[in-house]
Design a protein around this motif. Structure first.
Motif, PDB file in Angstrom:
ATOM      1  N   LEU A 163       0.863  -1.173   0.000  1.00 34.81           N
ATOM      2  CA  LEU A 163       0.000   0.000   0.000  1.00 34.81           C
ATOM      3  C   LEU A 163       0.898   1.219   0.000  1.00 34.81           C
ATOM      4  CD1 LEU A 163      -3.087   0.937   0.489  1.00 34.81           C
ATOM      5  CD2 LEU A 163      -2.153   1.598   2.692  1.00 34.81           C
ATOM      6  N   ILE A 164       0.685   2.113  -0.975  1.00 36.09           N
ATOM      7  CA  ILE A 164       1.494   3.311  -1.066  1.00 36.09           C
ATOM      8  C   ILE A 164       0.603   4.503  -0.776  1.00 36.09           C
ATOM      9  CG2 ILE A 164       3.100   4.655  -2.441  1.00 36.09           C
ATOM     10  CD1 ILE A 164       2.158   1.169  -3.590  1.00 36.09           C
ATOM     11  N   ASP A 165       0.796   5.123   0.378  1.00 32.77           N
ATOM     12  CA  ASP A 165       0.012   6.275   0.800  1.00 32.77           C
ATOM     13  C   ASP A 165       0.641   7.518   0.178  1.00 32.77           C
ATOM     14  OD1 ASP A 165      -1.239   8.393   2.030  1.00 32.77           O
ATOM     15  OD2 ASP A 165      -1.067   7.582   4.053  1.00 32.77           O
ATOM     16  N   ASP A 166      -0.105   8.111  -0.749  1.00 33.40           N
ATOM     17  CA  ASP A 166       0.371   9.270  -1.497  1.00 33.40           C
ATOM     18  C   ASP A 166      -0.167  10.552  -0.873  1.00 33.40           C
ATOM     19  OD1 ASP A 166       1.651  10.550  -3.784  1.00 33.40           O
ATOM     20  OD2 ASP A 166      -0.373  10.876  -4.561  1.00 33.40           O
ATOM     21  N   GLY A 167       0.308  10.857   0.337  1.00 33.98           N
ATOM     22  CA  GLY A 167      -0.038  12.112   0.985  1.00 33.98           C
ATOM     23  C   GLY A 167      -1.444  12.185   1.563  1.00 33.98           C
ATOM     24  N   SER A 168      -1.986  11.071   2.017  1.00 32.76           N
ATOM     25  CA  SER A 168      -3.338  11.084   2.595  1.00 32.76           C
ATOM     26  C   SER A 168      -3.407  11.940   3.845  1.00 32.76           C
ATOM     27  CB  SER A 168      -3.780   9.660   2.968  1.00 32.76           C
ATOM     28  OG  SER A 168      -3.963   8.874   1.825  1.00 32.76           O
ATOM     29  N   GLN A 169      -4.551  12.581   4.024  1.00 35.99           N
ATOM     30  CA  GLN A 169      -4.828  13.344   5.238  1.00 35.99           C
ATOM     31  C   GLN A 169      -5.770  12.578   6.164  1.00 35.99           C
ATOM     32  OE1 GLN A 169      -3.288  16.453   5.761  1.00 35.99           O
ATOM     33  NE2 GLN A 169      -2.170  15.689   3.988  1.00 35.99           N
ATOM     34  N   ASP A 170      -6.386  11.501   5.669  1.00 33.07           N
ATOM     35  CA  ASP A 170      -7.418  10.789   6.438  1.00 33.07           C
ATOM     36  C   ASP A 170      -6.919   9.540   7.163  1.00 33.07           C
ATOM     37  OD1 ASP A 170      -7.087   9.052   4.298  1.00 33.07           O
ATOM     38  OD2 ASP A 170      -9.191   9.073   3.692  1.00 33.07           O
ATOM     39  N   ARG A 171      -5.613   9.362   7.256  1.00 33.25           N
ATOM     40  CA  ARG A 171      -4.978   8.278   8.021  1.00 33.25           C
ATOM     41  C   ARG A 171      -5.513   6.892   7.643  1.00 33.25           C
ATOM     42  NH1 ARG A 171      -1.790  10.047  12.278  1.00 33.25           N
ATOM     43  NH2 ARG A 171      -2.145   8.027  13.204  1.00 33.25           N
ATOM     44  N   PRO A 172      -5.306   6.464   6.411  1.00 34.14           N
ATOM     45  CA  PRO A 172      -5.822   5.171   5.973  1.00 34.14           C
ATOM     46  C   PRO A 172      -5.251   3.986   6.741  1.00 34.14           C
ATOM     47  CG  PRO A 172      -4.287   6.046   4.358  1.00 34.14           C
ATOM     48  CD  PRO A 172      -4.543   7.136   5.364  1.00 34.14           C
ATOM     49  N   LEU A 179      -6.632  -0.465   8.198  1.00 33.78           N
ATOM     50  CA  LEU A 179      -6.040  -1.599   7.494  1.00 33.78           C
ATOM     51  C   LEU A 179      -6.016  -2.842   8.376  1.00 33.78           C
ATOM     52  CD1 LEU A 179      -3.002   0.167   5.805  1.00 33.78           C
ATOM     53  CD2 LEU A 179      -5.215  -0.433   4.774  1.00 33.78           C
ATOM     54  N   PRO A 180      -6.204  -4.009   7.762  1.00 39.11           N
ATOM     55  CA  PRO A 180      -6.086  -5.249   8.531  1.00 39.11           C
ATOM     56  C   PRO A 180      -4.633  -5.501   8.913  1.00 39.11           C
ATOM     57  CG  PRO A 180      -6.384  -5.736   6.200  1.00 39.11           C
ATOM     58  CD  PRO A 180      -6.517  -4.246   6.352  1.00 39.11           C
ATOM     59  N   GLN A 181      -4.445  -6.252   9.954  1.00 37.66           N
ATOM     60  CA  GLN A 181      -3.105  -6.658  10.365  1.00 37.66           C
ATOM     61  C   GLN A 181      -2.761  -7.944   9.626  1.00 37.66           C
ATOM     62  OE1 GLN A 181      -1.055  -4.888  12.533  1.00 37.66           O
ATOM     63  NE2 GLN A 181      -2.658  -3.363  12.218  1.00 37.66           N
ATOM     64  N   ASP A 182      -1.697  -7.930   8.881  1.00 41.92           N
ATOM     65  CA  ASP A 182      -1.284  -9.117   8.126  1.00 41.92           C
ATOM     66  C   ASP A 182       0.192  -8.954   7.791  1.00 41.92           C
ATOM     67  OD1 ASP A 182      -0.801 -10.890   5.703  1.00 41.92           O
ATOM     68  OD2 ASP A 182      -2.934 -11.324   6.054  1.00 41.92           O
ATOM     69  N   PRO A 183       1.001  -9.988   8.014  1.00 46.68           N
ATOM     70  CA  PRO A 183       2.437  -9.857   7.740  1.00 46.68           C
ATOM     71  C   PRO A 183       2.749  -9.677   6.255  1.00 46.68           C
ATOM     72  CG  PRO A 183       1.887 -12.110   8.357  1.00 46.68           C
ATOM     73  CD  PRO A 183       0.658 -11.286   8.588  1.00 46.68           C
ATOM     74  N   ARG A 184       1.795  -9.977   5.380  1.00 48.20           N
ATOM     75  CA  ARG A 184       2.019  -9.802   3.941  1.00 48.20           C
ATOM     76  C   ARG A 184       1.778  -8.365   3.484  1.00 48.20           C
ATOM     77  NH1 ARG A 184      -2.224 -13.876   1.863  1.00 48.20           N
ATOM     78  NH2 ARG A 184      -3.254 -12.898   3.635  1.00 48.20           N
ATOM     79  N   LEU A 185       1.270  -7.514   4.377  1.00 46.88           N
ATOM     80  CA  LEU A 185       0.967  -6.121   4.052  1.00 46.88           C
ATOM     81  C   LEU A 185       2.116  -5.216   4.479  1.00 46.88           C
ATOM     82  CD1 LEU A 185      -0.934  -3.789   3.200  1.00 46.88           C
ATOM     83  CD2 LEU A 185      -1.923  -3.919   5.505  1.00 46.88           C
ATOM     84  N   ARG A 186       2.592  -4.402   3.541  1.00 50.82           N
ATOM     85  CA  ARG A 186       3.601  -3.392   3.849  1.00 50.82           C
ATOM     86  C   ARG A 186       3.073  -2.037   3.389  1.00 50.82           C
ATOM     87  NH1 ARG A 186       9.219  -4.451   1.594  1.00 50.82           N
ATOM     88  NH2 ARG A 186       8.194  -5.333  -0.230  1.00 50.82           N
ATOM     89  N   VAL A 187       3.272  -1.022   4.214  1.00 49.35           N
ATOM     90  CA  VAL A 187       2.772   0.323   3.925  1.00 49.35           C
ATOM     91  C   VAL A 187       3.952   1.260   3.736  1.00 49.35           C
ATOM     92  CG1 VAL A 187       1.380   2.250   4.774  1.00 49.35           C
ATOM     93  CG2 VAL A 187       0.669  -0.108   5.268  1.00 49.35           C
ATOM     94  N   PHE A 188       3.883   2.043   2.656  1.00 51.15           N
ATOM     95  CA  PHE A 188       4.894   3.048   2.353  1.00 51.15           C
ATOM     96  C   PHE A 188       4.192   4.394   2.254  1.00 51.15           C
ATOM     97  CE2 PHE A 188       6.251  -0.991   0.662  1.00 51.15           C
ATOM     98  CZ  PHE A 188       7.537  -1.106   1.166  1.00 51.15           C
ATOM     99  N   ARG A 189       4.854   5.436   2.698  1.00 49.15           N
ATOM    100  CA  ARG A 189       4.271   6.778   2.657  1.00 49.15           C
ATOM    101  C   ARG A 189       5.190   7.714   1.885  1.00 49.15           C
ATOM    102  NH1 ARG A 189       3.312   4.482   7.370  1.00 49.15           N
ATOM    103  NH2 ARG A 189       1.164   4.382   8.098  1.00 49.15           N
ATOM    104  N   GLN A 190       4.536   8.633   1.179  1.00 47.50           N
ATOM    105  CA  GLN A 190       5.266   9.682   0.476  1.00 47.50           C
ATOM    106  C   GLN A 190       4.402  10.930   0.480  1.00 47.50           C
ATOM    107  OE1 GLN A 190       5.816   8.201  -3.546  1.00 47.50           O
ATOM    108  NE2 GLN A 190       3.901   9.106  -4.229  1.00 47.50           N
ATOM    109  N   VAL A 247       1.533   7.969 -10.410  1.00 47.73           N
ATOM    110  CA  VAL A 247       2.724   7.405 -11.046  1.00 47.73           C
ATOM    111  C   VAL A 247       3.871   7.309 -10.044  1.00 47.73           C
ATOM    112  CG1 VAL A 247       4.489   7.784 -12.812  1.00 47.73           C
ATOM    113  CG2 VAL A 247       2.065   8.066 -13.383  1.00 47.73           C
ATOM    114  N   ALA A 248       4.103   8.357  -9.282  1.00 45.99           N
ATOM    115  CA  ALA A 248       5.160   8.314  -8.269  1.00 45.99           C
ATOM    116  C   ALA A 248       4.853   7.256  -7.212  1.00 45.99           C
ATOM    117  CB  ALA A 248       5.328   9.686  -7.618  1.00 45.99           C
ATOM    118  N   ALA A 249       3.595   7.119  -6.843  1.00 44.73           N
ATOM    119  CA  ALA A 249       3.218   6.099  -5.853  1.00 44.73           C
ATOM    120  C   ALA A 249       3.465   4.695  -6.404  1.00 44.73           C
ATOM    121  CB  ALA A 249       1.755   6.275  -5.459  1.00 44.73           C
ATOM    122  N   LEU A 250       3.078   4.462  -7.640  1.00 40.48           N
ATOM    123  CA  LEU A 250       3.302   3.138  -8.242  1.00 40.48           C
ATOM    124  C   LEU A 250       4.790   2.842  -8.379  1.00 40.48           C
ATOM    125  CD1 LEU A 250       0.495   3.179 -10.931  1.00 40.48           C
ATOM    126  CD2 LEU A 250       0.593   1.729  -8.887  1.00 40.48           C
TER     127      LEU A 250
END
Length: 175
Positions: free
Chosen positions: A35-44, A48-59, A65-68
């Motif tokens: 999951l790539i958080d592209d400057g969200s203000q709503d704290r996504p 999110l579910p807790q799962d070891p297969r999920l990784r979150v990146f923020r920018q 395009v930059a997020a992808l």
């Protein structure tokens, strides 16, 4: 690793939890969801579910395009599966697309049919026409000069093929 999901998000808290859950539910133990958080203000991240297969990146807000590209830089899978933050992946999508790509080394990407969310209101007529056209295709390759016959949020691509063309480019056209 088999599949890396790329899910960019900006201020879609109402839908992102369900989108990520659908990707995780359709994934195997050798897949990851990025999951790539592209400057969200709503704290996504709070929904999110807790799962070891999920990784979150923020920018900072730099666009899809930059997020992808950020997600792609961290992806470990041989295949990249796309999903938008307000979409759902139906069960069986990943396995069907992986089987298709595994069966033909000449394929770089495979798509899928799409359906609209009725809870998000009636989409513009142009989008409705595009989806009707897309879902009615029997020979997508013949349509390449008309419009893209692959709905980006329903596509799976070989990571090596995306790399070979230099990744996503930010132009005046869709990603």
């Amino acid at each position: 690793m088999r599949v890396s999901w790329l899910i960019p998000v900006r201020d879609r808290r109402a839908w992102i939890g369900a989108a990520v859950r659908s990707a995780l539910e359709d994934s195997g133990p050798d897949d990851e969801v990025l999951l790539i958080d592209d400057g969200s203000q709503d704290r996504p991240e709070q929904v999110l579910p807790q799962d070891p297969r999920l990784r979150v990146f923020r920018q900072p807000a730099r666009g899809i395009v930059a997020a992808l590209e950020l997600g792609r830089a961290h992806a470990q899978g041989r295949y990249l599966a796309r999903l938008d933050s307000d979409d759902l992946s139906l069960p069986g999508r990943v396995d069907a697309q992986v089987r298709c790509l595994d069966s033909d080394s000449g394929l770089s990407a495979v798509g899928g049919r799409v359906a609209l969310h009725p809870d998000q209101g009636l989409p513009p007529e142009g989008m409705r026409r595009y989806i009707s056209w897309l879902n009615g295709l029997r020979h997508p390759m013949r349509e390449l000069l008309v419009e893209c016959p692959l709905a980006h949020p329903a596509v799976m691509m070989r990571a090596s093929a995306v790399e070979s063309v230099g990744g996503y480019r930010d132009t005046d056209r869709p990603e």
